[in-house]
Design an enzyme around this catalytic site. Structure first.
Site, mmCIF file in Angstrom:
data_model
loop_
_atom_site.group_PDB
_atom_site.id
_atom_site.type_symbol
_atom_site.label_atom_id
_atom_site.label_comp_id
_atom_site.label_asym_id
_atom_site.label_seq_id
_atom_site.Cartn_x
_atom_site.Cartn_y
_atom_site.Cartn_z
ATOM 1 N N HIS A 16 38.551 41.379 32.368
ATOM 2 C CA HIS A 16 37.123 42.431 32.605
ATOM 3 C C HIS A 16 36.949 43.596 31.539
ATOM 4 O O HIS A 16 37.687 44.433 31.935
ATOM 5 C CB HIS A 16 36.606 42.542 33.870
ATOM 6 C CG HIS A 16 36.711 41.223 34.667
ATOM 7 N ND1 HIS A 16 35.883 40.456 35.012
ATOM 8 C CD2 HIS A 16 38.079 40.712 35.318
ATOM 9 C CE1 HIS A 16 36.385 39.438 35.960
ATOM 10 N NE2 HIS A 16 37.365 39.640 35.754
ATOM 11 N N HIS A 194 35.829 32.103 38.341
ATOM 12 C CA HIS A 194 36.991 32.663 39.412
ATOM 13 C C HIS A 194 36.909 31.526 40.462
ATOM 14 O O HIS A 194 35.639 31.087 40.775
ATOM 15 C CB HIS A 194 36.435 34.042 39.612
ATOM 16 C CG HIS A 194 36.978 34.980 38.740
ATOM 17 N ND1 HIS A 194 36.444 35.086 37.536
ATOM 18 C CD2 HIS A 194 37.776 36.200 39.047
ATOM 19 C CE1 HIS A 194 36.965 36.128 36.806
ATOM 20 N NE2 HIS A 194 37.567 36.999 37.777
ATOM 21 N N GLU A 197 40.870 32.648 44.393
ATOM 22 C CA GLU A 197 41.318 34.066 44.123
ATOM 23 C C GLU A 197 41.403 34.528 45.731
ATOM 24 O O GLU A 197 42.800 34.487 46.368
ATOM 25 C CB GLU A 197 40.491 35.082 43.521
ATOM 26 C CG GLU A 197 41.118 36.407 43.663
ATOM 27 C CD GLU A 197 40.117 37.434 42.946
ATOM 28 O OE1 GLU A 197 39.105 37.167 42.666
ATOM 29 O OE2 GLU A 197 40.586 38.573 42.379
ATOM 30 N N ASP A 275 43.353 41.240 34.208
ATOM 31 C CA ASP A 275 42.106 41.304 34.869
ATOM 32 C C ASP A 275 41.590 42.563 35.025
ATOM 33 O O ASP A 275 40.458 42.497 34.049
ATOM 34 C CB ASP A 275 42.511 40.982 36.438
ATOM 35 C CG ASP A 275 41.505 40.291 37.531
ATOM 36 O OD1 ASP A 275 40.337 40.234 36.627
ATOM 37 O OD2 ASP A 275 41.641 40.425 38.607
ATOM 38 N N ASP A 276 41.888 43.609 35.470
ATOM 39 C CA ASP A 276 41.167 45.026 35.583
ATOM 40 C C ASP A 276 42.360 45.920 35.332
ATOM 41 O O ASP A 276 42.526 46.468 36.404
ATOM 42 C CB ASP A 276 40.179 45.052 36.604
ATOM 43 C CG ASP A 276 39.344 43.973 36.933
ATOM 44 O OD1 ASP A 276 38.275 44.022 36.341
ATOM 45 O OD2 ASP A 276 39.472 43.057 37.605
HETATM 46 N N1 ADE Z 1 35.341 41.193 38.675
HETATM 47 C C1 ADE Z 1 36.403 42.053 37.988
HETATM 48 N N2 ADE Z 1 37.469 41.440 38.609
HETATM 49 C C2 ADE Z 1 37.186 40.615 39.461
HETATM 50 C C3 ADE Z 1 38.005 39.836 40.187
HETATM 51 N N3 ADE Z 1 39.463 40.028 40.171
HETATM 52 N N4 ADE Z 1 37.719 38.804 41.030
HETATM 53 C C4 ADE Z 1 36.270 38.660 40.994
HETATM 54 N N5 ADE Z 1 35.242 39.449 40.323
HETATM 55 C C5 ADE Z 1 35.881 40.236 39.344
HETATM 56 ZN ZN ZN Z 2 38.927 38.551 37.077
#
Ligand code: ADE
Ligand code: ZN
Length: 331
Positions: A16, A194, A197, A275-276
């Site tokens: 992201h 997604h 998760e 991911d982030d």
């Molecule tokens: N937005 C940013 N990272 C995310 C994640 N791991 N799961 C869901 N939405 C997200």
């Molecule tokens: Zn994500």
């Protein structure tokens, strides 16, 4: 092993762009735009990044994104991540962005898209960086808002490869977004979501059967359903797994409990992603290193995971063959 992790040409398929906002840029932009944040220093930001679940992270992620205001902010954000790709030998990246996080604050596509695209063009020109964009809908909002977002994106579709689905998973199943994914498909966009998760294996089934996705983001809860495991293996459906994210958000209590290598052994097309990265303590190479330390990832497994990244990407068959051949020559 760390040398090989660095040397191998790699992809990133689950990233992201708003999740690459590093604390220094966050503070700089909050000063620039007079956005009041509850942090005064980089140390305070690091201390706040201590999450108990997905929602506790998302709250800070949306707060962080509030400092992104003008076109240059979006350029800087994208440029810094693409420099990281160069540094880590990520030769191709497929990046999600969340338009509603910005349009809901009054910041239009005409501000963030030119910033993103200019940085992507500059990186392509300067070192041949390959990159594309996935526009993600926020699943805690309504399907109608996602449909309106797709309509607002129409002037920019030549810069968008696929649509995705992210944000708060539990209580917001894929079935809520069937119509907007149908519309995206009719516009020749690829689809990812997604699923699995924090949510159950059933959400992965819904993503496959109802949204007809080309790839599942995360998907690690597939282990709860043997029939799903079999289907994922038979169809070679890519899963974009994010190890550091999963431990930071307590999907797994410890990296030693992560199931990615079990899924790999079951012939599921798992890939490694960050991911982030600014929130979860590492970019792509650090994710591979964490697997090596906790799970004794061996060279054969590393190469398979890296190759899966190319196989599961939206690159052309010719580009995939090019990179897979390069990896074979390297090892
Ligand atoms: N937005 C940013 N990272 C995310 C994640 N791991 N799961 C869901 N939405 C997200
Ligand atoms: Zn994500």
């Amino acid at each position: 092993m760390n040398n090989l992790i660095q040397q191998l040409p790699k992809t990133e398929l689950h990233l992201h762009i708003e999740g690459t906002l590093e604390p220094d840029l966050l503070l700089e932009l909050s000063k620039k735009h007079h956005v009041d944040l509850p942090y005064k220093s980089i140390d305070e930001i690091h201390a706040a990044y201590n999450f108990e679940d997905l929602q506790s992270f998302l709250d800070l992620y949306y707060l962080g994104a509030s400092v992104l205001v003008d076109e240059d902010d979006f350029y800087q954000l994208m440029w810094r991540y693409l420099l990281k790709c160069k540094e880590q030998n990520i030769v191709h990246t497929e990046m999600m962005f969340d338009p509603q996080t910005h349009t809901d604050r009054g910041i239009p596509f005409a501000t963030f898209m030119p910033g993103f695209v200019r940085a992507m063009d500059d990186a392509a020109q300067q070192w041949g960086q390959s990159s594309l964009l996935i526009m993600s809908f926020l699943r805690h909002l309504t399907e109608q808002e996602a449909i309106d977002t797709l309509a607002a994106a129409k002037p920019y579709l030549q810069h968008i490869e696929a649509v995705g689905l992210d944000s708060s998973e539990l209580g917001n199943p894929p079935e809520k977004f069937v119509r907007v994914f149908e519309q995206a498909k009719s516009l020749a966009l690829s689809c990812v979501a997604h699923a699995g998760e924090e949510g159950p294996a059933d959400y992965i089934w819904q993503a496959l059967k109802l949204l007809k996705v080309d790839r599942v983001d995360h998907g690690v809860r597939c282990v709860d359903d043997p029939k799903l495991l079999q289907t994922l293996a038979e169809t070679q459906m890519p899963l974009t797994v994010c190890p550091l994210s999963n431990t930071k958000l307590c999907v797994f209590d410890d990296m030693k409990e992560h199931n990615i290598l079990d899924l790999l052994a079951k012939d599921i097309l798992v890939t490694v992603n960050s991911d982030d990265p600014s929130y979860f303590g590492g970019y792509l190479n650090e994710n591979f290193e964490a697997l090596q330390q906790a799970l004794n990832l061996n060279q054969q497994q590393l190469i398979k995971l890296v190759k899966n990244g190319f196989t599961g990407s939206f690159l052309s068959e010719q580009q995939k063959a090019h990179w897979l051949g390069k990896i074979d020559k390297l090892v």
